[in-house]
Design an enzyme around this catalytic site. Sequence first.
Site, PDB file in Angstrom:
ATOM      1  N   GLY A 149       0.792  -1.225   0.000  1.00 51.10           N
ATOM      2  CA  GLY A 149       0.000   0.000   0.000  1.00 51.10           C
ATOM      3  C   GLY A 149       0.822   1.271   0.000  1.00 51.10           C
ATOM      4  N   GLU A 187       4.929  -6.093   1.763  1.00 55.88           N
ATOM      5  CA  GLU A 187       4.522  -6.719   0.499  1.00 55.88           C
ATOM      6  C   GLU A 187       3.910  -5.686  -0.447  1.00 55.88           C
ATOM      7  OE1 GLU A 187       2.124  -9.939   2.109  1.00 55.88           O
ATOM      8  OE2 GLU A 187       0.376  -8.638   2.271  1.00 55.88           O
ATOM      9  N   GLY A 216       3.043  -3.805  -3.959  1.00 54.34           N
ATOM     10  CA  GLY A 216       2.818  -4.166  -5.356  1.00 54.34           C
ATOM     11  C   GLY A 216       2.990  -2.938  -6.221  1.00 54.34           C
ATOM     12  N   ARG A 217       1.994  -2.040  -6.118  1.00 49.75           N
ATOM     13  CA  ARG A 217       1.932  -0.850  -6.971  1.00 49.75           C
ATOM     14  C   ARG A 217       3.234  -0.058  -6.987  1.00 49.75           C
ATOM     15  NH1 ARG A 217      -2.879   1.686  -8.329  1.00 49.75           N
ATOM     16  NH2 ARG A 217      -3.939   0.602  -6.653  1.00 49.75           N
ATOM     17  N   CYS A 251     -17.900   2.711 -25.960  1.00 46.73           N
ATOM     18  CA  CYS A 251     -19.157   3.453 -26.026  1.00 46.73           C
ATOM     19  C   CYS A 251     -19.676   3.699 -24.613  1.00 46.73           C
ATOM     20  CB  CYS A 251     -20.177   2.674 -26.826  1.00 46.73           C
ATOM     21  SG  CYS A 251     -19.575   2.219 -28.441  1.00 46.73           S
ATOM     22  N   TYR A 299      -1.593  -2.626 -11.723  1.00 45.88           N
ATOM     23  CA  TYR A 299      -3.062  -2.555 -11.724  1.00 45.88           C
ATOM     24  C   TYR A 299      -3.534  -1.860 -13.006  1.00 45.88           C
ATOM     25  CZ  TYR A 299      -2.308  -3.625  -6.799  1.00 45.88           C
ATOM     26  OH  TYR A 299      -1.903  -4.207  -5.626  1.00 45.88           O
TER      27      TYR A 299
HETATM   28  C1  LIG Z   1      -2.904  -8.500   1.217  1.00 45.64           C
HETATM   29  C2  LIG Z   1      -2.314  -7.504   0.287  1.00 45.64           C
HETATM   30  N1  LIG Z   1      -0.990  -7.291   0.319  1.00 45.64           N
HETATM   31  C3  LIG Z   1      -0.405  -6.406  -0.526  1.00 45.64           C
HETATM   32  C4  LIG Z   1      -1.154  -5.690  -1.430  1.00 45.64           C
HETATM   33  C5  LIG Z   1      -0.441  -4.739  -2.349  1.00 45.64           C
HETATM   34  O1  LIG Z   1      -0.889  -3.444  -2.210  1.00 45.64           O
HETATM   35  P1  LIG Z   1      -0.200  -2.283  -3.078  1.00 45.64           P
HETATM   36  O2  LIG Z   1      -0.177  -2.757  -4.475  1.00 45.64           O
HETATM   37  O3  LIG Z   1      -1.059  -1.104  -2.862  1.00 45.64           O
HETATM   38  O4  LIG Z   1       1.188  -2.103  -2.539  1.00 45.64           O
HETATM   39  C6  LIG Z   1      -2.529  -5.867  -1.484  1.00 45.64           C
HETATM   40  C7  LIG Z   1      -3.365  -5.113  -2.421  1.00 45.64           C
HETATM   41  O5  LIG Z   1      -4.555  -5.197  -2.477  1.00 45.64           O
HETATM   42  C8  LIG Z   1      -3.134  -6.814  -0.605  1.00 45.64           C
HETATM   43  O6  LIG Z   1      -4.456  -7.058  -0.630  1.00 45.64           O
END
Ligand SMILES: Cc1ncc(COP(=O)(O)O)c(C=O)c1O
Length: 404
Positions: free
Chosen positions: A234, A270, A272-273, A349, A378
């Site tokens: 996050g 952990e 991701g984004r 559309c 994403y």
């Molecule tokens: C359990 C968990 N971990 C990690 C993430 C990664 O979050 P982000 O991509 O915002 O860093 C998510 C995203 O939904 C998640 O649900």
Amino acid sequence: MTDPTPAVRARIATLPPDALPAYVYDLTALATHAARVRAALPPRVELYYAAKANPEPRLLTALRPHVDGYEVSSGGELAHVHGAVPDAPLAFGGPGKTPAELVRALELGVARFHVESGHELRMLGALAARHAPGRRIAVLLRFNLPVDGDALDGVSLAMGGRPTPFGADPAEADALVEAVASLPQLELRGVHAHLASGLRAPEQLAVATAIVTWAAALAARHGVPLAEVVVGGGMAVDYGAPGERFAWQTYGGGLGRLAGAHPELTLRIEPGRALTAYCGWYATEVLDVKASHGEEFAVVRGGTHHLRTPATKGHDQPCTVLPSDAPWPHPWPRPAARGDRITLTGQLCTPKDLLARGVAAPGLRAGDRVAFGLAGAYAWNISHHDFLMHPRPGFHFVTSGGEA
Ligand SMILES: Cc1ncc(COP(=O)(O)O)c(C=O)c1O
């Protein structure tokens, strides 16, 4: 900046119009960024990549030297990530795991199970007895923890600190710790929480501190060791200020202090984004330019069925215009913007197919190209690809040395 890297720009320039739209990923930029993130973290903090942000195998492989493992949240991600990076430790999380998924995870020997409820815990215990007899199964209990103060105020995707289906309620924590102790093969390694997406470093640190403090109190109450705490992902990606980056140094320093106060503990994050967003561009071509009720629109090849990010998050996707000097092939005039600001839409559309509003692109013309940045997370994988049955984009991987 969201300007394409030189390698991405060069690739976009070589693509003929009907090879657009295309996702172009710079794997060198990804590796460089991931190495910087890793270097900002203290050694006792483990870095797992949340594969849901972008499970593209080439990205998973490029990240491998820089991450300790991968967080997967479904049986599909489990099989896919295991196939792409077979040696990598996996943590299996996510709500609503099916028995078949848990069995597969046991067979593949995932490193950690993030257990989301009492039912799931008992199911895992029963399946472990049948499918992994004699093996110790490492479990982290995921909780939806309350967060004091206003750390989560204004956060776009709050998954904790309020009623949600994610993780177990903290009121069940004592019963769950006792339940793990009653299931002979399950070993309680610690606590997991992922409470929100879009947090800046100071908020992330406040949340991490709250999670660790809560987890340490839980373990102390039960006289059990607390080996690991996952404080989630996050980390903010600011689509409105694309040149800004999450303050990894600040965050790493704070996590170092937190780890220092709990010498027995491995901390894990952990994201991701914030790992992959910056390495991807969605490149396309302006098909038409028109005015409607006083506003100008450029319709580009593709749209939010390929790049759903601006529609889901309600932002304008940052972009760079790459003017084309290719001759206009038609006998009629080339459509061109008259004003300074224009709205970029896709071919769908629906009025929701908005990629970016109010883009400063004076003189934008049909045939010009546009590269949407921050499209590495994403983006394609969360989009509704089949709506209207337009062709799928191409996928290209470049390095600063050229072809990947
Ligand atoms: C359990 C968990 N971990 C990690 C993430 C990664 O979050 P982000 O991509 O915002 O860093 C998510 C995203 O939904 C998640 O649900």
